[in-house]
Motif scaffolding. Structure first.
Motif, PDB file in Angstrom:
ATOM      1  N   VAL A   1       0.888  -1.163   0.000  1.00  0.00           N
ATOM      2  CA  VAL A   1       0.000   0.000   0.000  1.00  0.00           C
ATOM      3  C   VAL A   1       0.927   1.214   0.000  1.00  0.00           C
ATOM      4  CG1 VAL A   1      -1.868   1.168   1.239  1.00  0.00           C
ATOM      5  CG2 VAL A   1      -1.621  -1.332   1.402  1.00  0.00           C
ATOM      6  N   LYS A   2       0.796   2.064  -1.017  1.00  0.00           N
ATOM      7  CA  LYS A   2       1.765   3.159  -1.177  1.00  0.00           C
ATOM      8  C   LYS A   2       1.083   4.458  -1.576  1.00  0.00           C
ATOM      9  CE  LYS A   2       5.188   0.653  -3.574  1.00  0.00           C
ATOM     10  NZ  LYS A   2       5.799   0.510  -4.872  1.00  0.00           N
ATOM     11  N   VAL A   3       1.591   5.536  -1.030  1.00  0.00           N
ATOM     12  CA  VAL A   3       1.119   6.847  -1.483  1.00  0.00           C
ATOM     13  C   VAL A   3       1.992   7.262  -2.659  1.00  0.00           C
ATOM     14  CG1 VAL A   3       0.793   9.270  -0.843  1.00  0.00           C
ATOM     15  CG2 VAL A   3       0.376   7.454   0.838  1.00  0.00           C
TER      16      VAL A   3
ATOM     17  N   THR B   1      -3.346   7.325  -2.341  1.00  0.00           N
ATOM     18  CA  THR B   1      -2.940   6.005  -1.862  1.00  0.00           C
ATOM     19  C   THR B   1      -3.288   4.969  -2.924  1.00  0.00           C
ATOM     20  OG1 THR B   1      -3.323   6.683   0.412  1.00  0.00           O
ATOM     21  CG2 THR B   1      -3.153   4.324   0.002  1.00  0.00           C
TER      22      THR B   1
ATOM     23  N   THR C   1      -5.218   2.433  -8.617  1.00  0.00           N
ATOM     24  CA  THR C   1      -5.633   3.622  -7.885  1.00  0.00           C
ATOM     25  C   THR C   1      -7.140   3.561  -7.693  1.00  0.00           C
ATOM     26  OG1 THR C   1      -6.092   5.105  -9.746  1.00  0.00           O
ATOM     27  CG2 THR C   1      -3.811   4.936  -9.061  1.00  0.00           C
TER      28      THR C   1
ATOM     29  N   GLU D   1      -6.521   4.101   1.921  1.00  0.00           N
ATOM     30  CA  GLU D   1      -5.550   4.490   2.959  1.00  0.00           C
ATOM     31  C   GLU D   1      -5.298   3.391   3.985  1.00  0.00           C
ATOM     32  OE1 GLU D   1      -8.130   6.372   2.042  1.00  0.00           O
ATOM     33  OE2 GLU D   1      -7.012   7.865   0.886  1.00  0.00           O
TER      34      GLU D   1
END
Ligand code: GDP
Length: 372
Positions: A258-260, A266, A329, A334
Motif C-alpha cells: 500500500v503506497k502513497v 494512496t 488507484t 488508505e
C-alpha cells in the motif's frame, strides 16, 4: 455457454507462471534478479520487457530470444513469466493467494562457495510446506576461480566468462582445474541437500525431474546459466502445472503493498494471479477499520522500455489479464492491508458475503505477524 464460464482445462489457455527468488542473504538474489530483468539485454533486442510493480513480466518472445542459444525448439505455451521483485522480503514468502502460495515456482539461490546456509534451509522448508516447486541456482560460479586459482586478481586465468551463455557451453570452456573445483563443490552441495532429504542433480543430467530437483550453475554477474534458468522455469511450469496455470475468469489477486504516490493518492500494488481486472470494477479489500468497498479508478503498469520509465508516469490499461503485477488507484485505500486478497464484486454477488471473506484475510495476516 455463458461468457464468463470457466474455460476448459487446456494447454492453450495458460496464464504466466509466477516465480519468486529465495535463499540466504548475500547469495546473490538481488543481483540475479537484475540479471534476469535483463539490464544486460540490449535495448530493443529482445523487446518488451515490462518492469512491473512488485513483479517483472517477461513476455514469451523475450524468453525465446534470450534462450535461443539453447536451441530448445519446444513451444512456449505460457504467455510469459512473472517474476516477483522482492527477493528476501520476509513477508513475501508467506504471501498466499486463496490458501496456496502466491508463487507457482521458486528459484532457490545457493552460493557455490558457502553451500547450504541457515536461511537456505528455512526457505527449503517453506517451499516444501507449501508444496512449491523450485529450481536451485548455484550462484557465483564465476568466483570459484578467483579464490582458488593462483591468479586471484585476474579472472582470465580462471573461470572464463561468456556473457549470458548457456551453462554447458561455458562449462566446456573451463580448464580441468576449474571443472574439478566446480565438481567438488557441487558434490558437497548435493550431499548437503541429501542431508535435508532432497535429491538434487545438475539439470542437464537430471533424468527424473519431479523426484530429483534440478541445479543450474549461474553467475549473476556475467549471466551464465541465466538462459537455462529462464527456460527451465517456463518449461517445467507449463509441463507440470497445467491445471494450476489454466486461465480462469475468477479473479485471484493479492495486495503486495500500500503506497502513497504523488498525483495518485494512496495506491495498492497487487499481483493478479488469475482472472481479469477492469477499470471501473467494484472491488473489496481488507482494511484496518473494516472492509473497503471501492471502484478501480486506474490500472497502471510502468512503461515497458527504460527510456520511457520516467519516474511517476505509468501506462493506463482498460483491463489487464493475469498473471501481472499492477498498481491500482482507487478511493479510500488508505487503510488497506498488504498481504490480503482483493475481491471483485460481480453483478450476482452479495456484497456482505464478500466483505466477510475479505476480512477473513485479516486473521491470516495477523497470524503471520504474531509468528514473526
Ligand atoms: P542477496 O542478499 O541474496 O540479495 O545478495 P546480493 O544480490 O546483494 O549479492 C551479494 C553480493 O554478492 C554482492 O556483492 C554481489 O555483487 C555479489 N554477487 C552476487 N552474485 C554474484 C555472482 O554470481 N558472482 C560473484 N562473483 N558475485 C556475486
Amino acid at each position: 455457454k455463458k461468457e464468463d464460464a470457466t474455460p476448459e482445462k487446456s494447454e492453450d489457455n495458460l496464464r504466466s507462471p509466477i516465480c519468486c527468488i529465495m535463499g540466504h542473504v548475500d547469495t546473490g538474489k538481488t543481483k540475479l534478479l537484475d540479471c534476469i530483468q535483463g539490464t544486460n539485454v540490449q535495448e530493443g533486442e529482445a523487446g518488451g520487457i515490462t518492469q512491473q510493480i512488485g513483479a517483472t513480466y517477461f513476455p514469451a518472445e523475450n524468453i525465446r530470444e534470450r534462450t535461443k542459444e539453447l536451441k530448445a525448439d519446444a513451444k512456449l505455451k505460457v504467455p510469459g513469466l512473472l517474476v516477483i521483485d522482492t527477493p528476501g522480503h520476509e513477508s513475501f514468502t508467506n504471501l498466499r493467494s486463496r490458501g496456496s502460495s502466491l508463487c507457482d515456482i521458486a528459484i532457490l539461490v545457493v552460493d557455490i562457495m558457502h553451500g547450504l546456509e541457515p536461511q537456505t534451509i528455512e526457505s527449503l522448508n517453506l517451499l516444501r510446506m507449501r508444496n512449491t516447486e523450485f529450481i536451485v541456482a548455484l550462484n557465483k560460479c564465476n568466483s570459484v576461480v578467483l579464490i582458488f586459482s593462483n591468479f586471484h586478481l585476474d579472472r582470465l586465468y580462471g573461470w572464463k566468462n561468456s556473457r549470458n551463455a548457456p551453462i554447458l557451453k561455458t562449462m566446456k570452456q573451463q580448464s580441468k582445474d576449474v571443472q574439478n573445483e566446480f565438481n567438488m563443490r557441487l558434490t558437497q552441495i548435493i550431499t548437503q541437500f541429501k542431508e535435508q532429504g532432497l535429491n538434487t542433480e545438475l539439470y542437464y543430467k537430471n533424468r527424473e525431474m519431479g523426484e530429483t530437483y534440478s541445479i543450474i550453475p549461474t553467475s549473476a554477474i556475467s549471466g551464465e546459466g541465466v538462459p537455462d534458468l529462464l527456460l527451465l522455469l517456463v518449461q517445467w511450469s507449463q509441463k507440470t502445472m497445467v491445471e494450476k496455470l489454466t486461465y480462469n475468469n475468477e479473479v485471484q489477486c493479492t495486495v503486495l503493498e500500500v503506497k502513497v504516490v504523488e498525483g495518485h493518492g494512496t495506491t495498492i500494488d497487487v499481483v493478479l494471479v488469475n482472472g481479469v481486472l477492469h477499470e471501473g470494477d467494484q472491488i473489496i479489500v481488507c482494511g484496518m477499520q473494516g472492509p473497503i468497498v471501492t471502484t478501480i479508478r486506474a490500472l497502471l503498469t510502468p512503461h515497458p522500455m527504460k527510456e520511457l520509465r520516467v519516474k511517476g508516469t505509468y501506462l493506463h490499461h482498460k483491463q489487464i489479464k493475469a498473471a501481472q503485477g499492477i498498481k491500482i488507484t482507487a478511493q479510500g485505500l488508505e487503510h488497506a492491508i498488504a498481504g490480503t486478497g482483493l475481491y471483485v464484486v460481480g453483478p450476482q454477488d452479495d456484497l456482505d458475503d464478500i466483505k466477510e471473506v475479505a476480512m477473513e484475510d485479516m486473521k491470516s495476516v495477523m497470524n503471520r505477524i504474531d509468528k514473526s
